[in-house]
Write a protein that holds these residues in place. Structure first.
Motif, PDB file in Angstrom:
ATOM      1  N   CYS A   1     -16.918 -43.744 -10.389  1.00  0.00           N
ATOM      2  CA  CYS A   1     -18.206 -43.645 -11.429  1.00  0.00           C
ATOM      3  C   CYS A   1     -19.242 -43.070 -10.672  1.00  0.00           C
ATOM      4  O   CYS A   1     -19.255 -43.319  -9.387  1.00  0.00           O
ATOM      5  N   ILE A   2     -20.149 -42.358 -11.440  1.00  0.00           N
ATOM      6  CA  ILE A   2     -21.353 -41.985 -10.776  1.00  0.00           C
ATOM      7  C   ILE A   2     -22.543 -42.281 -12.055  1.00  0.00           C
ATOM      8  O   ILE A   2     -22.425 -42.081 -13.112  1.00  0.00           O
ATOM      9  N   SER A   3     -23.566 -42.911 -11.094  1.00  0.00           N
ATOM     10  CA  SER A   3     -24.816 -42.905 -12.170  1.00  0.00           C
ATOM     11  C   SER A   3     -25.577 -41.726 -12.446  1.00  0.00           C
ATOM     12  O   SER A   3     -25.297 -40.598 -12.139  1.00  0.00           O
TER      13      SER A   3
ATOM     14  N   ALA B   1     -24.243 -43.943 -21.971  1.00  0.00           N
ATOM     15  CA  ALA B   1     -25.837 -43.889 -22.000  1.00  0.00           C
ATOM     16  C   ALA B   1     -26.302 -44.865 -20.994  1.00  0.00           C
ATOM     17  O   ALA B   1     -26.164 -46.193 -21.598  1.00  0.00           O
ATOM     18  N   ARG B   2     -26.720 -44.726 -20.042  1.00  0.00           N
ATOM     19  CA  ARG B   2     -27.084 -45.693 -18.946  1.00  0.00           C
ATOM     20  C   ARG B   2     -28.023 -44.936 -17.905  1.00  0.00           C
ATOM     21  O   ARG B   2     -27.638 -44.101 -17.341  1.00  0.00           O
ATOM     22  N   ALA B   3     -29.049 -45.681 -17.719  1.00  0.00           N
ATOM     23  CA  ALA B   3     -30.069 -45.280 -16.797  1.00  0.00           C
ATOM     24  C   ALA B   3     -29.849 -45.666 -15.510  1.00  0.00           C
ATOM     25  O   ALA B   3     -30.325 -44.775 -14.346  1.00  0.00           O
ATOM     26  N   VAL B   4     -29.214 -46.888 -15.126  1.00  0.00           N
ATOM     27  CA  VAL B   4     -29.082 -47.220 -13.727  1.00  0.00           C
ATOM     28  C   VAL B   4     -27.719 -47.709 -13.315  1.00  0.00           C
ATOM     29  O   VAL B   4     -27.151 -48.461 -14.311  1.00  0.00           O
ATOM     30  N   GLY B   5     -27.218 -47.385 -12.270  1.00  0.00           N
ATOM     31  CA  GLY B   5     -25.872 -47.690 -11.987  1.00  0.00           C
ATOM     32  C   GLY B   5     -24.886 -47.251 -12.670  1.00  0.00           C
ATOM     33  O   GLY B   5     -25.017 -46.287 -13.697  1.00  0.00           O
ATOM     34  N   CYS B   6     -23.678 -47.686 -12.545  1.00  0.00           N
ATOM     35  CA  CYS B   6     -22.333 -47.337 -12.944  1.00  0.00           C
ATOM     36  C   CYS B   6     -21.443 -48.175 -12.859  1.00  0.00           C
ATOM     37  O   CYS B   6     -21.474 -49.216 -11.779  1.00  0.00           O
ATOM     38  N   ASP B   7     -20.288 -48.380 -13.663  1.00  0.00           N
ATOM     39  CA  ASP B   7     -19.193 -49.287 -13.319  1.00  0.00           C
ATOM     40  C   ASP B   7     -17.992 -48.555 -13.933  1.00  0.00           C
ATOM     41  O   ASP B   7     -18.219 -48.054 -15.246  1.00  0.00           O
ATOM     42  N   PHE B   8     -16.834 -48.919 -13.752  1.00  0.00           N
ATOM     43  CA  PHE B   8     -15.682 -48.449 -14.717  1.00  0.00           C
ATOM     44  C   PHE B   8     -14.799 -49.840 -14.894  1.00  0.00           C
ATOM     45  O   PHE B   8     -13.646 -49.713 -15.527  1.00  0.00           O
ATOM     46  N   TYR B   9     -15.347 -50.862 -15.001  1.00  0.00           N
ATOM     47  CA  TYR B   9     -14.956 -51.942 -15.677  1.00  0.00           C
ATOM     48  C   TYR B   9     -15.087 -52.374 -17.139  1.00  0.00           C
ATOM     49  O   TYR B   9     -14.423 -52.748 -17.811  1.00  0.00           O
ATOM     50  N   THR B  10     -16.328 -51.843 -17.367  1.00  0.00           N
ATOM     51  CA  THR B  10     -16.887 -52.200 -19.033  1.00  0.00           C
ATOM     52  C   THR B  10     -16.446 -50.998 -19.714  1.00  0.00           C
ATOM     53  O   THR B  10     -17.358 -50.112 -20.165  1.00  0.00           O
ATOM     54  N   VAL B  11     -15.108 -50.526 -19.821  1.00  0.00           N
ATOM     55  CA  VAL B  11     -14.421 -49.716 -20.560  1.00  0.00           C
ATOM     56  C   VAL B  11     -14.962 -49.293 -21.980  1.00  0.00           C
ATOM     57  O   VAL B  11     -15.163 -48.043 -22.205  1.00  0.00           O
TER      58      VAL B  11
ATOM     59  N   GLY C   1     -23.280 -30.924 -25.656  1.00  0.00           N
ATOM     60  CA  GLY C   1     -23.850 -31.593 -26.862  1.00  0.00           C
ATOM     61  C   GLY C   1     -25.132 -32.160 -26.576  1.00  0.00           C
ATOM     62  O   GLY C   1     -26.041 -32.000 -25.533  1.00  0.00           O
ATOM     63  N   ARG C   2     -25.500 -33.340 -27.333  1.00  0.00           N
ATOM     64  CA  ARG C   2     -26.666 -33.977 -27.538  1.00  0.00           C
ATOM     65  C   ARG C   2     -26.702 -34.707 -26.255  1.00  0.00           C
ATOM     66  O   ARG C   2     -26.595 -36.136 -26.787  1.00  0.00           O
ATOM     67  N   THR C   3     -26.945 -34.398 -24.948  1.00  0.00           N
ATOM     68  CA  THR C   3     -26.883 -35.367 -23.753  1.00  0.00           C
ATOM     69  C   THR C   3     -28.024 -36.117 -23.888  1.00  0.00           C
ATOM     70  O   THR C   3     -29.189 -35.892 -24.114  1.00  0.00           O
ATOM     71  N   PRO C   4     -27.791 -37.434 -23.661  1.00  0.00           N
ATOM     72  CA  PRO C   4     -28.832 -38.506 -23.568  1.00  0.00           C
ATOM     73  C   PRO C   4     -29.697 -38.279 -22.400  1.00  0.00           C
ATOM     74  O   PRO C   4     -29.041 -37.244 -21.493  1.00  0.00           O
ATOM     75  N   ASP C   5     -31.106 -38.652 -22.113  1.00  0.00           N
ATOM     76  CA  ASP C   5     -31.595 -38.807 -20.831  1.00  0.00           C
ATOM     77  C   ASP C   5     -30.888 -39.129 -19.778  1.00  0.00           C
ATOM     78  O   ASP C   5     -30.947 -38.442 -18.668  1.00  0.00           O
ATOM     79  N   TYR C   6     -30.503 -39.915 -19.886  1.00  0.00           N
ATOM     80  CA  TYR C   6     -29.628 -40.864 -18.725  1.00  0.00           C
ATOM     81  C   TYR C   6     -28.142 -40.994 -19.064  1.00  0.00           C
ATOM     82  O   TYR C   6     -27.787 -41.824 -20.173  1.00  0.00           O
ATOM     83  N   TYR C   7     -27.172 -40.633 -18.496  1.00  0.00           N
ATOM     84  CA  TYR C   7     -25.837 -41.135 -18.585  1.00  0.00           C
ATOM     85  C   TYR C   7     -24.997 -41.045 -17.264  1.00  0.00           C
ATOM     86  O   TYR C   7     -25.218 -40.368 -16.680  1.00  0.00           O
ATOM     87  N   ALA C   8     -24.183 -42.165 -17.478  1.00  0.00           N
ATOM     88  CA  ALA C   8     -23.268 -42.373 -16.167  1.00  0.00           C
ATOM     89  C   ALA C   8     -21.962 -41.810 -16.746  1.00  0.00           C
ATOM     90  O   ALA C   8     -21.380 -41.876 -17.862  1.00  0.00           O
ATOM     91  N   ILE C   9     -21.214 -41.314 -15.731  1.00  0.00           N
ATOM     92  CA  ILE C   9     -19.905 -40.692 -15.991  1.00  0.00           C
ATOM     93  C   ILE C   9     -18.954 -41.540 -15.087  1.00  0.00           C
ATOM     94  O   ILE C   9     -18.904 -41.858 -13.812  1.00  0.00           O
ATOM     95  N   ALA C  10     -17.572 -41.710 -15.695  1.00  0.00           N
ATOM     96  CA  ALA C  10     -16.710 -42.306 -14.989  1.00  0.00           C
ATOM     97  C   ALA C  10     -15.366 -41.681 -15.008  1.00  0.00           C
ATOM     98  O   ALA C  10     -15.116 -41.162 -16.119  1.00  0.00           O
ATOM     99  N   TRP C  11     -14.362 -41.664 -14.180  1.00  0.00           N
ATOM    100  CA  TRP C  11     -13.161 -40.988 -14.332  1.00  0.00           C
ATOM    101  C   TRP C  11     -12.167 -42.190 -14.248  1.00  0.00           C
ATOM    102  O   TRP C  11     -12.413 -43.133 -13.636  1.00  0.00           O
ATOM    103  N   PHE C  12     -11.394 -42.070 -15.263  1.00  0.00           N
ATOM    104  CA  PHE C  12     -10.101 -42.783 -15.489  1.00  0.00           C
ATOM    105  C   PHE C  12      -8.965 -42.286 -15.589  1.00  0.00           C
ATOM    106  O   PHE C  12      -8.858 -41.181 -15.505  1.00  0.00           O
ATOM    107  N   ARG C  13      -7.751 -43.052 -15.236  1.00  0.00           N
ATOM    108  CA  ARG C  13      -6.458 -42.457 -15.143  1.00  0.00           C
ATOM    109  C   ARG C  13      -5.486 -43.341 -15.738  1.00  0.00           C
ATOM    110  O   ARG C  13      -5.542 -44.470 -15.781  1.00  0.00           O
ATOM    111  N   GLN C  14      -4.472 -42.831 -16.289  1.00  0.00           N
ATOM    112  CA  GLN C  14      -3.297 -43.136 -17.011  1.00  0.00           C
ATOM    113  C   GLN C  14      -1.976 -42.455 -16.458  1.00  0.00           C
ATOM    114  O   GLN C  14      -1.789 -41.498 -16.867  1.00  0.00           O
ATOM    115  N   ALA C  15      -0.873 -43.408 -15.991  1.00  0.00           N
ATOM    116  CA  ALA C  15       0.367 -42.949 -15.811  1.00  0.00           C
ATOM    117  C   ALA C  15       1.190 -43.193 -16.664  1.00  0.00           C
ATOM    118  O   ALA C  15       0.966 -44.426 -17.215  1.00  0.00           O
ATOM    119  N   PRO C  16       2.229 -42.838 -16.895  1.00  0.00           N
ATOM    120  CA  PRO C  16       3.201 -43.225 -17.663  1.00  0.00           C
ATOM    121  C   PRO C  16       3.764 -44.541 -17.681  1.00  0.00           C
ATOM    122  O   PRO C  16       4.205 -45.028 -16.440  1.00  0.00           O
TER     123      PRO C  16
END
Length: 127
Positions: free
Chosen positions: A50-52, A101-111, A26-41
């Motif tokens: 996450c990765i910046s 969309a995030r240029a610096v750092g990453c976290d998986f708390y700000t869902v 898709g229309r990827t922004p110049d900078y984006y961070a990626i996170a993995w989440f999981r949910q069990a039943p």
């Protein structure tokens, strides 16, 4: 708008390994961070890793997966990977990748900052 598709889930025995992939299009922004989440039943969604943006200089892992999971990204191909080793039955869940969309750092708390989500891939670890 970003489109994320996960793959690589499956059934594996305890102690085994899997590599999850997250394809970003898709229309990827110049900078984006990626996170993995999981949910069990019956459980709440939890952040896994996450990765910046850019060269992925920043990574973070939940305590439950530190030393067992490794996140990486291939910006040339818009791919993010989650290598999972020494899997445990408690790792069983639907795993979803998400982007912000995030240029610096990453976290998986700000869902709520993660606006783009894949549909998920099932990981089942048997004993």
């Amino acid at each position: 708008q970003l489109h994320l598709v996960e793959s690589g889930g499956g059934l594996v025995q305890s102690g085994g390994s899997l590599r999850l992939s997250c394809a970003v299009s898709g229309r990827t922004p110049d900078y984006y961070a990626i996170a993995w989440f999981r949910q069990a039943p019956g459980k709440e969604r939890e952040g896994v890793s996450c990765i910046s943006s850019d060269h992925g200089d920043t990574t973070d892992y939940a305590e439950a997966v530190k030393g067992r999971f490794t996140i990486s990204r291939d910006n040339a191909n818009n791919m993010v990977y989650l290598q999972m080793s020494a899997l445990k039955t408690e790792d069983t869940a639907v795993y979803r990748c998400a982007a912000v969309a995030r240029a610096v750092g990453c976290d998986f708390y700000t869902v709520n900052d993660y606006l783009y989500w894949g549909r998920g891939t099932q990981v089942t670890v048997s004993s």
